[in-house]
Design an enzyme around this catalytic site. Structure first.
Site, short mmCIF file in Angstrom:
data_model
loop_
_atom_site.label_atom_id
_atom_site.label_comp_id
_atom_site.label_asym_id
_atom_site.label_seq_id
_atom_site.Cartn_x
_atom_site.Cartn_y
_atom_site.Cartn_z
N LYS A 118 -19.64 31.56 39.86
CA LYS A 118 -19.24 32.83 40.47
C LYS A 118 -19.36 32.79 41.98
O LYS A 118 -18.57 33.40 42.69
CB LYS A 118 -20.12 33.98 39.94
CG LYS A 118 -19.74 34.44 38.54
CD LYS A 118 -20.29 35.83 38.25
CE LYS A 118 -19.92 36.27 36.85
NZ LYS A 118 -20.48 37.58 36.49
N LYS A 201 -11.86 29.42 30.79
CA LYS A 201 -12.11 30.41 29.73
C LYS A 201 -11.32 31.69 30.00
O LYS A 201 -11.05 32.03 31.16
CB LYS A 201 -13.61 30.66 29.55
CG LYS A 201 -14.20 31.68 30.45
CD LYS A 201 -15.59 32.13 30.02
CE LYS A 201 -15.98 33.26 30.97
NZ LYS A 201 -17.17 33.97 30.71
N LYS A 204 -12.13 38.47 31.96
CA LYS A 204 -11.77 39.77 32.53
C LYS A 204 -11.36 39.65 33.97
O LYS A 204 -10.60 40.46 34.48
CB LYS A 204 -13.02 40.66 32.60
CG LYS A 204 -13.59 41.13 31.34
CD LYS A 204 -15.00 41.67 31.62
CE LYS A 204 -15.60 42.16 30.33
NZ LYS A 204 -17.05 42.26 30.37
P1 AMP Z 1 -19.03 39.30 29.72
O1 AMP Z 1 -17.62 39.75 29.68
O2 AMP Z 1 -19.24 38.17 30.68
O3 AMP Z 1 -20.02 40.41 29.86
O4 AMP Z 1 -19.30 38.65 28.29
C1 AMP Z 1 -19.66 39.41 27.17
C2 AMP Z 1 -19.75 38.54 25.92
O5 AMP Z 1 -18.46 38.00 25.61
C3 AMP Z 1 -20.69 37.33 26.07
O6 AMP Z 1 -21.34 37.11 24.84
C4 AMP Z 1 -19.75 36.20 26.37
O7 AMP Z 1 -20.27 34.95 25.99
C5 AMP Z 1 -18.54 36.59 25.53
N1 AMP Z 1 -17.31 36.02 26.10
C6 AMP Z 1 -16.77 36.31 27.31
N2 AMP Z 1 -15.63 35.60 27.51
C7 AMP Z 1 -15.46 34.84 26.39
C8 AMP Z 1 -14.46 33.89 25.98
N3 AMP Z 1 -13.42 33.59 26.75
N4 AMP Z 1 -14.62 33.30 24.77
C9 AMP Z 1 -15.66 33.62 23.96
N5 AMP Z 1 -16.63 34.50 24.29
C10 AMP Z 1 -16.54 35.10 25.49
#
Ligand code: AMP
Ligand code: TRP
Length: 340
Positions: A118, A201, A204
Protein backbone atom coordinates in the site's frame (compact mmCIF):
# COMPACT_ATOMS: atom_id res chain seq x y z
CA UNK A 1 -1.24 -23.49 25.85
CA UNK A 2 -3.55 -25.64 23.77
CA UNK A 3 -6.50 -24.14 21.99
CA UNK A 4 -8.83 -26.68 23.50
CA UNK A 5 -8.93 -24.50 26.60
CA UNK A 6 -10.74 -21.75 24.67
CA UNK A 7 -14.37 -21.88 23.56
CA UNK A 8 -14.53 -21.82 19.75
CA UNK A 9 -15.48 -18.36 18.55
CA UNK A 10 -15.26 -16.84 15.08
CA UNK A 11 -14.30 -13.21 14.43
CA UNK A 12 -13.74 -11.47 11.12
CA UNK A 13 -14.01 -8.02 9.61
CA UNK A 14 -14.11 -6.11 6.36
CA UNK A 15 -13.19 -2.48 5.74
CA UNK A 16 -15.97 -0.11 4.62
CA UNK A 17 -13.56 1.52 2.21
CA UNK A 18 -15.53 1.21 -1.02
CA UNK A 19 -17.45 -1.25 -3.09
CA UNK A 20 -17.63 -4.80 -1.82
CA UNK A 21 -16.22 -7.03 -4.58
CA UNK A 22 -16.77 -10.59 -5.67
CA UNK A 23 -13.35 -11.25 -4.08
CA UNK A 24 -14.64 -10.10 -0.69
CA UNK A 25 -17.72 -12.21 -1.21
CA UNK A 26 -16.02 -15.48 -2.20
CA UNK A 27 -12.96 -15.00 0.03
CA UNK A 28 -14.83 -13.81 3.09
CA UNK A 29 -18.59 -13.14 3.37
CA UNK A 30 -19.79 -16.39 1.79
CA UNK A 31 -17.70 -18.27 4.33
CA UNK A 32 -18.86 -16.00 7.18
CA UNK A 33 -22.40 -17.18 6.39
CA UNK A 34 -21.38 -20.86 6.31
CA UNK A 35 -19.69 -20.55 9.69
CA UNK A 36 -22.70 -18.72 11.15
CA UNK A 37 -24.96 -21.51 9.96
CA UNK A 38 -22.69 -24.21 11.38
CA UNK A 39 -23.85 -23.14 14.85
CA UNK A 40 -20.52 -21.80 16.19
CA UNK A 41 -20.57 -18.32 17.82
CA UNK A 42 -19.79 -15.73 15.14
CA UNK A 43 -18.89 -12.05 15.40
CA UNK A 44 -18.56 -9.98 12.21
CA UNK A 45 -17.35 -6.41 12.22
CA UNK A 46 -17.37 -3.48 9.83
CA UNK A 47 -13.87 -2.20 10.58
CA UNK A 48 -14.32 1.54 10.18
CA UNK A 49 -11.22 2.33 12.24
CA UNK A 50 -9.12 0.33 9.81
CA UNK A 51 -10.68 2.16 6.88
CA UNK A 52 -9.42 5.57 8.10
CA UNK A 53 -5.79 4.44 7.95
CA UNK A 54 -6.09 5.93 4.46
CA UNK A 55 -8.17 9.03 3.73
CA UNK A 56 -11.95 8.55 3.77
CA UNK A 57 -14.42 11.30 3.06
CA UNK A 58 -16.67 11.40 6.18
CA UNK A 59 -19.98 11.23 4.28
CA UNK A 60 -18.67 8.44 2.06
CA UNK A 61 -17.45 6.52 5.12
CA UNK A 62 -20.91 6.69 6.70
CA UNK A 63 -22.55 5.49 3.49
CA UNK A 64 -20.04 2.71 2.93
CA UNK A 65 -20.39 1.50 6.52
CA UNK A 66 -24.15 1.15 6.00
CA UNK A 67 -23.63 -0.40 2.57
CA UNK A 68 -21.27 -3.06 3.90
CA UNK A 69 -23.73 -3.84 6.68
CA UNK A 70 -26.50 -4.14 4.08
CA UNK A 71 -24.24 -6.50 2.11
CA UNK A 72 -23.63 -8.64 5.20
CA UNK A 73 -27.39 -8.93 5.71
CA UNK A 74 -28.22 -9.45 2.03
CA UNK A 75 -25.64 -12.27 1.78
CA UNK A 76 -27.31 -14.12 4.64
CA UNK A 77 -25.76 -12.93 7.88
CA UNK A 78 -28.51 -12.80 10.47
CA UNK A 79 -28.26 -10.41 13.44
CA UNK A 80 -30.09 -12.98 15.54
CA UNK A 81 -27.43 -15.61 14.88
CA UNK A 82 -24.27 -13.45 14.54
CA UNK A 83 -23.12 -10.29 16.25
CA UNK A 84 -22.88 -7.60 13.54
CA UNK A 85 -21.47 -4.17 14.42
CA UNK A 86 -19.05 -1.43 13.46
CA UNK A 87 -15.70 -1.36 15.20
CA UNK A 88 -15.61 2.25 16.43
CA UNK A 89 -18.71 1.71 18.61
CA UNK A 90 -16.77 -0.71 20.83
CA UNK A 91 -13.86 1.18 22.38
CA UNK A 92 -12.20 -2.04 23.60
CA UNK A 93 -10.69 -2.43 20.10
CA UNK A 94 -8.74 0.83 20.32
CA UNK A 95 -7.77 0.27 23.95
CA UNK A 96 -6.50 -3.27 23.48
CA UNK A 97 -4.85 -2.05 20.28
CA UNK A 98 -2.74 0.32 22.37
CA UNK A 99 -1.66 -2.44 24.73
CA UNK A 100 -0.66 -4.47 21.66
CA UNK A 101 1.28 -1.53 20.20
CA UNK A 102 3.45 -1.95 23.27
CA UNK A 103 3.77 -5.73 22.77
CA UNK A 104 4.38 -5.91 19.00
CA UNK A 105 7.91 -5.10 17.78
CA UNK A 106 8.83 -2.65 15.02
CA UNK A 107 10.68 -5.46 13.26
CA UNK A 108 7.46 -7.46 13.02
CA UNK A 109 5.60 -4.55 11.45
CA UNK A 110 8.43 -4.01 8.97
CA UNK A 111 7.79 -7.47 7.55
CA UNK A 112 4.11 -6.84 6.71
CA UNK A 113 3.76 -7.13 2.95
CA UNK A 114 0.39 -5.34 2.82
CA UNK A 115 1.94 -2.17 4.26
CA UNK A 116 4.75 -2.37 1.72
CA UNK A 117 2.24 -2.86 -1.10
CA UNK A 118 0.00 0.00 0.00
CA UNK A 119 2.82 2.41 0.84
CA UNK A 120 4.98 1.68 -2.21
CA UNK A 121 7.70 4.31 -2.43
CA UNK A 122 5.69 6.73 -0.25
CA UNK A 123 6.13 5.10 3.17
CA UNK A 124 7.14 8.42 4.75
CA UNK A 125 3.83 9.97 3.74
CA UNK A 126 1.58 7.16 5.02
CA UNK A 127 -0.34 7.51 8.29
CA UNK A 128 1.08 6.02 11.45
CA UNK A 129 -2.24 4.16 11.68
CA UNK A 130 -1.59 2.29 8.43
CA UNK A 131 1.71 1.05 9.84
CA UNK A 132 0.23 0.03 13.21
CA UNK A 133 -2.89 -1.49 11.60
CA UNK A 134 -1.97 -5.18 12.16
CA UNK A 135 -1.77 -4.52 15.87
CA UNK A 136 -5.34 -3.11 15.85
CA UNK A 137 -6.42 -6.17 13.85
CA UNK A 138 -4.93 -8.40 16.56
CA UNK A 139 -6.96 -6.43 19.10
CA UNK A 140 -10.15 -6.92 17.05
CA UNK A 141 -9.68 -10.67 17.22
CA UNK A 142 -8.32 -11.04 20.73
CA UNK A 143 -10.79 -8.65 22.41
CA UNK A 144 -13.17 -11.60 21.96
CA UNK A 145 -10.58 -14.35 22.49
CA UNK A 146 -11.64 -15.54 19.05
CA UNK A 147 -10.15 -18.87 17.99
CA UNK A 148 -11.01 -18.91 14.25
CA UNK A 149 -10.65 -16.13 11.69
CA UNK A 150 -12.09 -16.68 8.18
CA UNK A 151 -10.19 -14.46 5.72
CA UNK A 152 -8.85 -14.39 2.18
CA UNK A 153 -5.27 -15.40 1.44
CA UNK A 154 -3.98 -11.80 1.67
CA UNK A 155 -4.77 -11.62 5.41
CA UNK A 156 -2.85 -14.75 6.42
CA UNK A 157 0.23 -12.80 7.48
CA UNK A 158 -1.85 -10.51 9.70
CA UNK A 159 -3.49 -13.45 11.47
CA UNK A 160 -0.05 -14.98 11.99
CA UNK A 161 1.09 -11.70 13.53
CA UNK A 162 -1.95 -11.87 15.81
CA UNK A 163 -0.69 -15.26 16.99
CA UNK A 164 2.75 -13.76 17.64
CA UNK A 165 1.22 -10.92 19.65
CA UNK A 166 -0.92 -13.32 21.71
CA UNK A 167 2.10 -15.50 22.30
CA UNK A 168 4.38 -12.64 23.37
CA UNK A 169 1.73 -11.16 25.67
CA UNK A 170 1.21 -14.55 27.30
CA UNK A 171 4.96 -15.06 27.60
CA UNK A 172 5.82 -11.58 28.90
CA UNK A 173 3.11 -11.63 31.55
CA UNK A 174 3.49 -15.34 32.37
CA UNK A 175 -0.11 -16.14 31.61
CA UNK A 176 -2.14 -18.10 29.09
CA UNK A 177 -4.77 -15.41 28.74
CA UNK A 178 -5.05 -15.10 24.95
CA UNK A 179 -5.66 -17.94 22.44
CA UNK A 180 -3.57 -18.17 19.29
CA UNK A 181 -6.27 -17.88 16.64
CA UNK A 182 -6.27 -19.97 13.44
CA UNK A 183 -6.75 -18.36 10.04
CA UNK A 184 -9.47 -20.20 8.09
CA UNK A 185 -8.53 -19.95 4.42
CA UNK A 186 -10.17 -22.52 2.19
CA UNK A 187 -12.24 -22.99 -0.93
CA UNK A 188 -11.78 -21.79 -4.49
CA UNK A 189 -12.34 -18.12 -3.68
CA UNK A 190 -9.50 -17.37 -1.29
CA UNK A 191 -7.66 -15.32 -3.91
CA UNK A 192 -9.91 -13.94 -6.63
CA UNK A 193 -7.82 -12.12 -9.23
CA UNK A 194 -8.46 -9.01 -11.32
CA UNK A 195 -10.49 -9.61 -14.50
CA UNK A 196 -7.95 -7.49 -16.40
CA UNK A 197 -4.71 -8.99 -15.02
CA UNK A 198 -4.48 -12.50 -13.62
CA UNK A 199 -1.44 -11.61 -11.52
CA UNK A 200 -3.19 -8.92 -9.43
CA UNK A 201 -5.86 -9.56 -6.81
CA UNK A 202 -9.36 -8.24 -7.41
CA UNK A 203 -9.58 -5.14 -5.26
CA UNK A 204 -11.98 -2.39 -4.22
CA UNK A 205 -9.23 0.12 -4.80
CA UNK A 206 -8.22 -0.85 -8.37
CA UNK A 207 -8.67 2.26 -10.53
CA UNK A 208 -10.33 0.17 -13.27
CA UNK A 209 -13.93 -0.76 -12.49
CA UNK A 210 -13.70 -3.39 -15.28
CA UNK A 211 -11.15 -5.27 -13.13
CA UNK A 212 -13.75 -6.28 -10.57
CA UNK A 213 -17.34 -7.36 -10.08
CA UNK A 214 -18.98 -5.22 -7.42
CA UNK A 215 -21.73 -6.69 -5.29
CA UNK A 216 -23.92 -3.76 -6.38
CA UNK A 217 -23.39 -4.34 -10.13
CA UNK A 218 -26.54 -5.04 -12.12
CA UNK A 219 -26.96 -7.98 -14.50
CA UNK A 220 -25.76 -6.01 -17.54
CA UNK A 221 -22.61 -4.80 -15.80
CA UNK A 222 -21.76 -8.30 -14.56
CA UNK A 223 -22.28 -9.85 -18.01
CA UNK A 224 -20.24 -7.12 -19.72
CA UNK A 225 -17.31 -7.40 -17.30
CA UNK A 226 -17.17 -11.18 -17.73
CA UNK A 227 -17.45 -10.88 -21.52
CA UNK A 228 -14.52 -8.43 -21.57
CA UNK A 229 -12.42 -10.32 -19.01
CA UNK A 230 -8.90 -11.00 -20.23
CA UNK A 231 -8.41 -14.62 -21.39
CA UNK A 232 -6.26 -16.59 -23.82
CA UNK A 233 -7.16 -18.27 -27.14
CA UNK A 234 -6.83 -21.88 -25.91
CA UNK A 235 -9.80 -24.14 -25.10
CA UNK A 236 -10.32 -25.12 -21.46
CA UNK A 237 -8.29 -28.17 -20.36
CA UNK A 238 -9.74 -31.21 -18.58
CA UNK A 239 -7.54 -30.97 -15.48
CA UNK A 240 -5.93 -28.40 -13.19
CA UNK A 241 -2.40 -28.98 -14.53
CA UNK A 242 -3.61 -27.56 -17.81
CA UNK A 243 -4.25 -24.23 -16.05
CA UNK A 244 -0.80 -23.92 -14.50
CA UNK A 245 0.48 -21.18 -16.81
CA UNK A 246 -2.90 -19.63 -17.56
CA UNK A 247 -3.67 -17.29 -14.64
CA UNK A 248 -6.67 -15.59 -16.28
CA UNK A 249 -8.28 -18.89 -17.27
CA UNK A 250 -7.61 -20.32 -13.82
CA UNK A 251 -9.21 -17.28 -12.22
CA UNK A 252 -12.45 -17.64 -14.19
CA UNK A 253 -12.64 -21.35 -13.33
CA UNK A 254 -12.01 -20.52 -9.67
CA UNK A 255 -14.75 -17.89 -9.73
CA UNK A 256 -17.17 -20.35 -11.27
CA UNK A 257 -16.26 -22.95 -8.62
CA UNK A 258 -16.50 -20.42 -5.78
CA UNK A 259 -19.99 -19.37 -6.80
CA UNK A 260 -21.34 -22.82 -7.66
CA UNK A 261 -19.82 -24.49 -4.61
CA UNK A 262 -17.89 -27.03 -6.71
CA UNK A 263 -14.16 -27.64 -6.74
CA UNK A 264 -12.27 -26.18 -9.72
CA UNK A 265 -11.49 -29.75 -10.86
CA UNK A 266 -15.21 -30.59 -10.90
CA UNK A 267 -15.93 -27.51 -12.98
CA UNK A 268 -13.24 -28.54 -15.49
CA UNK A 269 -14.80 -31.96 -15.99
CA UNK A 270 -17.99 -30.15 -17.09
CA UNK A 271 -16.45 -27.52 -19.34
CA UNK A 272 -13.31 -29.21 -20.74
CA UNK A 273 -12.79 -28.40 -24.42
CA UNK A 274 -14.95 -25.28 -24.40
CA UNK A 275 -13.66 -22.00 -25.82
CA UNK A 276 -14.11 -18.86 -23.74
CA UNK A 277 -16.82 -17.80 -26.16
CA UNK A 278 -18.88 -20.68 -24.75
CA UNK A 279 -17.70 -20.62 -21.17
CA UNK A 280 -18.04 -16.90 -20.47
CA UNK A 281 -21.84 -16.80 -21.02
CA UNK A 282 -22.21 -19.78 -18.66
CA UNK A 283 -20.18 -17.96 -16.03
CA UNK A 284 -22.11 -14.73 -16.58
CA UNK A 285 -25.46 -16.53 -16.15
CA UNK A 286 -24.28 -18.23 -12.97
CA UNK A 287 -22.90 -14.98 -11.53
CA UNK A 288 -26.04 -12.99 -12.38
CA UNK A 289 -28.36 -15.66 -10.95
CA UNK A 290 -26.40 -15.65 -7.73
CA UNK A 291 -25.49 -11.99 -7.31
CA UNK A 292 -28.48 -10.07 -8.70
CA UNK A 293 -30.81 -11.06 -5.81
CA UNK A 294 -28.11 -9.95 -3.35
CA UNK A 295 -27.81 -6.56 -5.05
CA UNK A 296 -31.61 -6.17 -5.01
CA UNK A 297 -31.78 -6.97 -1.32
CA UNK A 298 -28.95 -4.51 -0.58
CA UNK A 299 -30.91 -1.81 -2.39
CA UNK A 300 -33.99 -2.59 -0.35
CA UNK A 301 -32.07 -2.47 2.94
CA UNK A 302 -30.30 0.79 2.03
CA UNK A 303 -33.69 2.48 1.76
CA UNK A 304 -33.94 2.30 5.57
CA UNK A 305 -30.61 3.52 7.00
CA UNK A 306 -32.12 4.00 10.48
CA UNK A 307 -32.82 0.27 10.67
CA UNK A 308 -29.23 -0.51 9.65
CA UNK A 309 -27.93 1.83 12.35
CA UNK A 310 -30.20 0.14 14.87
CA UNK A 311 -28.80 -3.29 13.97
CA UNK A 312 -25.23 -1.97 14.31
CA UNK A 313 -25.99 -0.38 17.68
CA UNK A 314 -27.59 -3.53 19.01
CA UNK A 315 -24.65 -5.64 17.78
CA UNK A 316 -22.19 -3.19 19.35
CA UNK A 317 -23.89 -3.53 22.73
CA UNK A 318 -23.62 -7.30 22.55
CA UNK A 319 -20.00 -7.13 21.35
CA UNK A 320 -19.07 -4.75 24.17
CA UNK A 321 -20.53 -7.13 26.72
CA UNK A 322 -18.02 -9.76 25.63
CA UNK A 323 -15.03 -7.49 25.00
CA UNK A 324 -15.14 -5.24 28.07
CA UNK A 325 -14.48 -7.92 30.71
CA UNK A 326 -11.65 -9.32 28.55
CA UNK A 327 -10.14 -5.83 28.24
CA UNK A 328 -10.49 -5.28 32.00
CA UNK A 329 -8.59 -8.52 32.69
CA UNK A 330 -5.91 -7.54 30.17
CA UNK A 331 -5.42 -4.15 31.91
CA UNK A 332 -5.17 -5.94 35.21
CA UNK A 333 -2.57 -8.39 33.90
CA UNK A 334 -0.49 -5.47 32.59
CA UNK A 335 -0.66 -3.73 35.98
CA UNK A 336 -3.07 -0.86 35.43
CA UNK A 337 -5.04 0.36 38.46
CA UNK A 338 -8.77 0.31 37.77
CA UNK A 339 -10.49 2.09 40.67
CA UNK A 340 -13.45 3.94 39.11
P1 AMP B 1 -10.76 -5.88 2.64
O1 AMP B 1 -11.59 -5.52 1.47
O2 AMP B 1 -9.30 -5.66 2.40
O3 AMP B 1 -11.27 -5.32 3.93
O4 AMP B 1 -10.90 -7.46 2.77
C1 AMP B 1 -11.96 -8.08 3.44
C2 AMP B 1 -11.89 -9.59 3.33
O5 AMP B 1 -12.02 -9.99 1.95
C3 AMP B 1 -10.55 -10.20 3.80
O6 AMP B 1 -10.81 -11.43 4.42
C4 AMP B 1 -9.79 -10.39 2.51
O7 AMP B 1 -8.83 -11.41 2.62
C5 AMP B 1 -10.92 -10.78 1.56
N1 AMP B 1 -10.56 -10.44 0.18
C6 AMP B 1 -10.34 -9.19 -0.31
N2 AMP B 1 -10.03 -9.24 -1.63
C7 AMP B 1 -10.05 -10.56 -1.97
C8 AMP B 1 -9.82 -11.28 -3.20
N3 AMP B 1 -9.51 -10.65 -4.33
N4 AMP B 1 -9.93 -12.63 -3.17
C9 AMP B 1 -10.27 -13.28 -2.03
N5 AMP B 1 -10.49 -12.67 -0.85
C10 AMP B 1 -10.39 -11.32 -0.81
N1 TRP C 1 -7.37 -6.38 7.72
C1 TRP C 1 -8.54 -6.96 7.13
C2 TRP C 1 -8.58 -6.61 5.64
O1 TRP C 1 -8.09 -5.62 5.20
C3 TRP C 1 -9.80 -6.50 7.80
C4 TRP C 1 -9.79 -6.83 9.26
C5 TRP C 1 -9.62 -5.96 10.26
C6 TRP C 1 -9.94 -8.11 9.83
N2 TRP C 1 -9.69 -6.59 11.47
C7 TRP C 1 -9.88 -7.92 11.24
C8 TRP C 1 -10.13 -9.40 9.31
C9 TRP C 1 -9.98 -8.98 12.13
C10 TRP C 1 -10.24 -10.46 10.21
C11 TRP C 1 -10.16 -10.25 11.61
O2 TRP C 1 -9.15 -7.34 4.89
Amino acid sequence: MTEAAFTPRVFSGIQPSGNLTLGNYLGAVKRFVEMQNSGIETIYCVVDMHAITVWQDPEALRRQTRELTAAYLACGLDPKKSILFNQSQVSAHAELGWLFNCVARLGWMNRMTQFKDKAGKNAEKMSLGLYAYPSLMAADILAYKATHVPVGEDQKQHVELTRDIANKFNHDFKTNFFPEPEPIIDGAGTRVMSLRDGSKKMSKSDPSDMSRINMTDDADAIAKKIRKAKTDPEPLPDNMDGLADRPEARNLINIYAGISGQTPAEVLTEVAGQQFGQFKPLLADLAVAHLAPIADEMGRLMADPAEIDRILGDGANRAAEIAEPILADAYDIVGMIRSR
